[in-house]
Scaffold this active site. Structure first.
Site, short mmCIF file in Angstrom:
data_model
loop_
_atom_site.label_atom_id
_atom_site.label_comp_id
_atom_site.label_asym_id
_atom_site.label_seq_id
_atom_site.Cartn_x
_atom_site.Cartn_y
_atom_site.Cartn_z
N TYR A 1 13.71 61.69 71.21
CA TYR A 1 13.34 61.47 72.60
C TYR A 1 11.90 61.96 72.81
O TYR A 1 11.47 62.94 72.19
CB TYR A 1 14.31 62.20 73.52
CG TYR A 1 13.85 62.34 74.94
CD1 TYR A 1 13.64 61.22 75.74
CD2 TYR A 1 13.62 63.60 75.50
CE1 TYR A 1 13.20 61.35 77.04
CE2 TYR A 1 13.19 63.73 76.80
CZ TYR A 1 12.98 62.61 77.57
OH TYR A 1 12.56 62.74 78.86
N ARG B 1 21.72 84.30 86.97
CA ARG B 1 20.84 83.84 85.89
C ARG B 1 21.46 84.13 84.53
O ARG B 1 21.24 83.40 83.57
CB ARG B 1 19.45 84.50 86.00
CG ARG B 1 18.52 84.10 84.86
CD ARG B 1 17.06 84.30 85.23
NE ARG B 1 16.74 85.66 85.57
CZ ARG B 1 16.45 86.62 84.69
NH1 ARG B 1 16.47 86.37 83.38
NH2 ARG B 1 16.15 87.85 85.09
N ASP C 1 21.28 66.28 68.46
CA ASP C 1 21.31 65.85 69.86
C ASP C 1 22.36 64.75 69.97
O ASP C 1 22.19 63.65 69.46
CB ASP C 1 19.93 65.35 70.27
CG ASP C 1 19.85 65.01 71.76
OD1 ASP C 1 20.89 64.65 72.35
OD2 ASP C 1 18.75 65.10 72.33
N LYS D 1 22.89 62.97 81.48
CA LYS D 1 23.22 61.60 81.11
C LYS D 1 24.74 61.36 81.22
O LYS D 1 25.30 61.42 82.31
CB LYS D 1 22.70 61.31 79.72
CG LYS D 1 21.23 61.71 79.49
CD LYS D 1 20.26 61.08 80.47
CE LYS D 1 18.80 61.25 80.07
NZ LYS D 1 18.32 62.64 79.99
#
Length: 396
Positions: free
Chosen positions: A116, A63, A186, A211
């Site tokens: 977005y 983690r 972004d 993406k």
């Protein structure tokens, strides 16, 4: 051990293949091994204490850090020209960790243009619950007058999702630095192959790695890159507190995706230019939103800050919602699905999918109408894509 050339700048294709990685020290494996371990041993009691206190480097728990994930982070940082990066479980994990690490109650965040839908939700709905004020400006021209003494972050997407608005990143960086605000971009649509925001003065760049970075529609992830001073608190919050870590299996797929990123993005961008020009001449199409078209309002800025104009476009159909439904249902080669940046061409109706949770008035302000369709061009033959679009538009 392989050493990258330190005397000259390497090209993006070379960095995509070799940046951030070496053949495995134990086996010589060229492909980065998947280290599928949740915990890592340390030599003795004192070494464990030093690792957990940060005095000694070393892996402890996946983690916090994992060798496979580290290679992905280093490769992405090399491509973005960043000092470091942190990988997250998704693009939304990346944006959420970034904003909550940078902002505290009483701060203001200015978001420029369209975001977005998921990001809109965090900025407009979630941040105010914690005493953080969102301030929206339509474009960079309105930015300077929106600054206050409480402005901490300026957030922008460019090209924006889904209307392909273009923001001048160098100007955003200049204005933000003048008031001590942190600029966050972004870069999902552009990728580091087309735009390197940090080189234009931006402080932090992030991606939905799901993406273009993945590129094959088979991995989910996010990543944030910048200086160590800014990324370290984001890493702490994202991994240790939010627990939004990237798995080593996803990291291995994203490493593979980065290796071919320049080739895929260039192919889709060149094809998209031809597709946009075809759609721009079709009678059923009211408007094509693509920065590679000279009439696009952001064309000049895009030409200055992008290598090519990208593989994403949106079209406004003259027949509105019914035309959008008919057009999408008639597509054969282009797949009707959300997401973007895959080898496969994809198309969707933002108002009923990616931005359906956004308030109707905000959608209208952002130009997300019922007749708007977003298209992500893949790597298929351009002529085949145009033929598919032509038959889907017939009769509209």
């Amino acid at each position: 051990m392989k050493q990258l050339n330190k005397t000259r700048s390497l090209g993006m294709r070379t960095l995509a293949v070799h940046g951030g990685q070496q053949p495995d020290a134990q086996t010589g494996a060229v492909a980065t091994p998947i280290t599928a371990s949740s915990a890592f041993s340390y030599p003795d009691f004192d070494s464990g204490a030093r690792r957990f206190s940060g005095e000694e480097p070393g892996y402890m728990y996946s983690r916090f850090a994992n060798p496979t994930v580290t290679v992905f982070e280093q490769k992405l940082a090399a491509l973005e020209g960043a000092e470091t990066s942190v990988a997250c479980a998704s693009g939304m994990a990346a944006i959420s960790a970034t904003l909550f690490a940078l902002l505290v109650p009483g701060d203001e965040i200015i978001h420029v243009g369209t975001l977005y839908g998921g990001t809109e939700g965090v900025v407009r709905n979630l941040l105010p619950r914690y005493g953080i004020k969102p301030v929206h400006v339509a474009n960079v021209g309105e930015l300077e007058s929106a600054f206050t003494k409480n402005t901490k972050v300026v957030l922008v997407e460019t090209p924006a999702n889904p209307g392909l608005d273009i923001a001048d990143l160098a100007e955003i960086a200049r204005l933000s630095k003048a008031v001590g605000a942190i600029s966050v971009v972004d870069n999902t649509f552009a990728t580091p192959y087309l735009t390197r925001p940090l080189a234009l003065g931006i402080d932090i760049v992030l991606h939905s790695a799901t993406k273009y970075i993945s590129g094959h529609g088979d991995a989910t992830g996010g990543v944030v890159a910048g200086s160590a001073a800014l990324i370290t608190p984001i890493r702490t919050l994202s991994l240790k507190q939010f627990g939004g870590c990237l798995s080593p299996f996803e990291a291995s797929l994203l490493i593979r995706g980065l290796k071919t990123l320049p080739l895929r993005v260039e192919a889709s961008s060149l094809s998209a230019q031809a597709v946009a020009e075809f759609l721009d001449s079709h009678n059923a199409v009211e408007t094509v939103f693509y920065p590679g078209l000279p009439e696009h309002p952001g064309h000049a800025i895009a030409a200055r800050q992008m290598k090519l104009f990208g593989g994403i476009m949106a079209i406004e159909l003259k027949g509105g919602l019914n035309a959008a439904r008919t057009f999408l249902d008639k597509l054969n080669i282009i797949t009707q699905a959300v997401s973007l940046g895959d080898t496969d061409s994809l198309a969707c109706h933002p108002a009923s999918t990616t931005h359906s949770a956004v308030a109707p008035e905000v959608r209208r302000q952002s130009g997300i109408t019922d007749g708007l369709v977003r298209i992500s061009i893949g790597i298929e033959d351009t002529d085949d894509l145009i033929a598919d679009l032509e038959q889907a538009l017939e009769g509209l």
